[in-house]
Design a protein around this motif. Sequence first.
Motif, PDB file in Angstrom:
ATOM      1  N   ASP A  79      13.918  35.274  -8.982  1.00  0.00           N
ATOM      2  CA  ASP A  79      14.402  34.403  -8.126  1.00  0.00           C
ATOM      3  C   ASP A  79      15.892  34.277  -7.603  1.00  0.00           C
ATOM      4  O   ASP A  79      16.637  34.816  -8.398  1.00  0.00           O
ATOM      5  N   LEU A  80      16.194  33.514  -6.800  1.00  0.00           N
ATOM      6  CA  LEU A  80      17.626  33.593  -6.405  1.00  0.00           C
ATOM      7  C   LEU A  80      18.692  33.344  -7.397  1.00  0.00           C
ATOM      8  O   LEU A  80      19.600  34.236  -7.563  1.00  0.00           O
ATOM      9  N   ALA A  81      18.399  32.263  -8.130  1.00  0.00           N
ATOM     10  CA  ALA A  81      19.510  32.014  -9.238  1.00  0.00           C
ATOM     11  C   ALA A  81      19.320  32.765 -10.418  1.00  0.00           C
ATOM     12  O   ALA A  81      20.551  33.349 -10.864  1.00  0.00           O
ATOM     13  N   THR A  82      18.197  33.316 -10.802  1.00  0.00           N
ATOM     14  CA  THR A  82      18.266  34.340 -11.703  1.00  0.00           C
ATOM     15  C   THR A  82      18.892  35.739 -11.197  1.00  0.00           C
ATOM     16  O   THR A  82      19.493  36.534 -12.075  1.00  0.00           O
ATOM     17  N   ASN A 152      24.326  24.196  -2.942  1.00  0.00           N
ATOM     18  CA  ASN A 152      23.093  23.626  -3.285  1.00  0.00           C
ATOM     19  C   ASN A 152      21.668  24.520  -3.749  1.00  0.00           C
ATOM     20  O   ASN A 152      20.755  24.166  -3.240  1.00  0.00           O
ATOM     21  N   SER A 153      21.928  25.568  -4.278  1.00  0.00           N
ATOM     22  CA  SER A 153      21.038  26.524  -4.862  1.00  0.00           C
ATOM     23  C   SER A 153      20.928  26.483  -6.257  1.00  0.00           C
ATOM     24  O   SER A 153      20.244  27.093  -6.976  1.00  0.00           O
ATOM     25  N   ASN A 182      32.442  32.090  -5.260  1.00  0.00           N
ATOM     26  CA  ASN A 182      31.005  32.379  -4.884  1.00  0.00           C
ATOM     27  C   ASN A 182      30.356  31.536  -3.712  1.00  0.00           C
ATOM     28  O   ASN A 182      29.159  31.856  -3.476  1.00  0.00           O
ATOM     29  N   GLN A 183      30.782  30.495  -3.781  1.00  0.00           N
ATOM     30  CA  GLN A 183      30.254  29.274  -2.518  1.00  0.00           C
ATOM     31  C   GLN A 183      31.221  28.631  -2.191  1.00  0.00           C
ATOM     32  O   GLN A 183      32.267  28.562  -2.630  1.00  0.00           O
ATOM     33  N   PRO A 184      31.048  27.883  -1.038  1.00  0.00           N
ATOM     34  CA  PRO A 184      31.744  26.954  -0.477  1.00  0.00           C
ATOM     35  C   PRO A 184      32.306  25.863  -1.374  1.00  0.00           C
ATOM     36  O   PRO A 184      31.506  25.084  -1.883  1.00  0.00           O
ATOM     37  N   GLY A 254      28.578  19.567  -4.951  1.00  0.00           N
ATOM     38  CA  GLY A 254      28.732  18.600  -5.748  1.00  0.00           C
ATOM     39  C   GLY A 254      28.741  19.266  -7.238  1.00  0.00           C
ATOM     40  O   GLY A 254      28.960  18.512  -8.365  1.00  0.00           O
ATOM     41  N   GLN A 255      28.886  20.453  -7.511  1.00  0.00           N
ATOM     42  CA  GLN A 255      29.058  21.057  -8.770  1.00  0.00           C
ATOM     43  C   GLN A 255      30.272  21.195  -9.126  1.00  0.00           C
ATOM     44  O   GLN A 255      31.018  21.545  -8.451  1.00  0.00           O
TER      45      GLN A 255
END
Length: 275
Positions: A79-82, A152-153, A182-184, A254-255
């Motif tokens: 999956d995406l996160a993995t 948000n993933s 790795n993300q905004p 929000g992370q």
Amino acid sequence: MKLLFITMIGLLTACNAGNGENLDGQGQPLEPVIAEDITDDDGNEEKSTLLWIQDNVFSPICVECHGGANPAAGQNLSDLATSAKNLINVTSANANFKRVLPGSAQNSYLYLKITGASQAGARMPLGKPALSTDAINAIKQWITLGALVPPNSNISAQVNNSHMTTRQLNEHKSATLTLSFNQPMNFSSLASEQILINASSPTATWSISDENITLSVINPQTLKITISQLPLAVTQLKFSLNNNSISSIISIGGQLLDGNYNNVDGGEFNYEHNF
């Protein structure tokens, strides 16, 4: 004074120039990655995203071997996160390469594998037709643009790539650290006084005052930190960000930044440069 000079009691122990992180296959520093827009003119997501690659390559093709409880080579793409956790900046079977080295497809084992490069052994997918040109190009472009992950993933926000440039100007020198995430990220509350920077030579240390630090947000994924008026004697710089006693860097989702790469929100990010 713009720089606070502190005489050391003893000599500093010399540090290694680096541990090989963010170097290409020849040991040369990678150029900073400036992420680009990943939507087309109609606002649709382009193929060069991890989400598209997961849905169109990893899940339908790769998970047959790289999924389940015992994925081949310990590389789970279920999956995406993995997939992100098992690919980005993870050392490959060939210790000279990361599975995915953000910003450099040619130095990413995944790309070498799917293109049949000699450094990577058997071409993947093993025993099946090669991936389509669209799929290969999508993976190449995703890596080249910095191996971004969707916001948000549920994927930890991390620094994907770091790069230092320096200049000598008459009696001083300057240094610019480019950080690609790795993300905004949300840099709106970040100020120069929230970044700890120390400069040193074999005989002395300097604490950098915030008036000599300039922050430049290139885009939501890229931050530049420039230090001016560095003494020529400086031989080492140490940066510390995301120290929760001073400030925290947060993604637009929000992370908290996972600064120490343990896949848990929070943690201090440290960077060291030796001149």
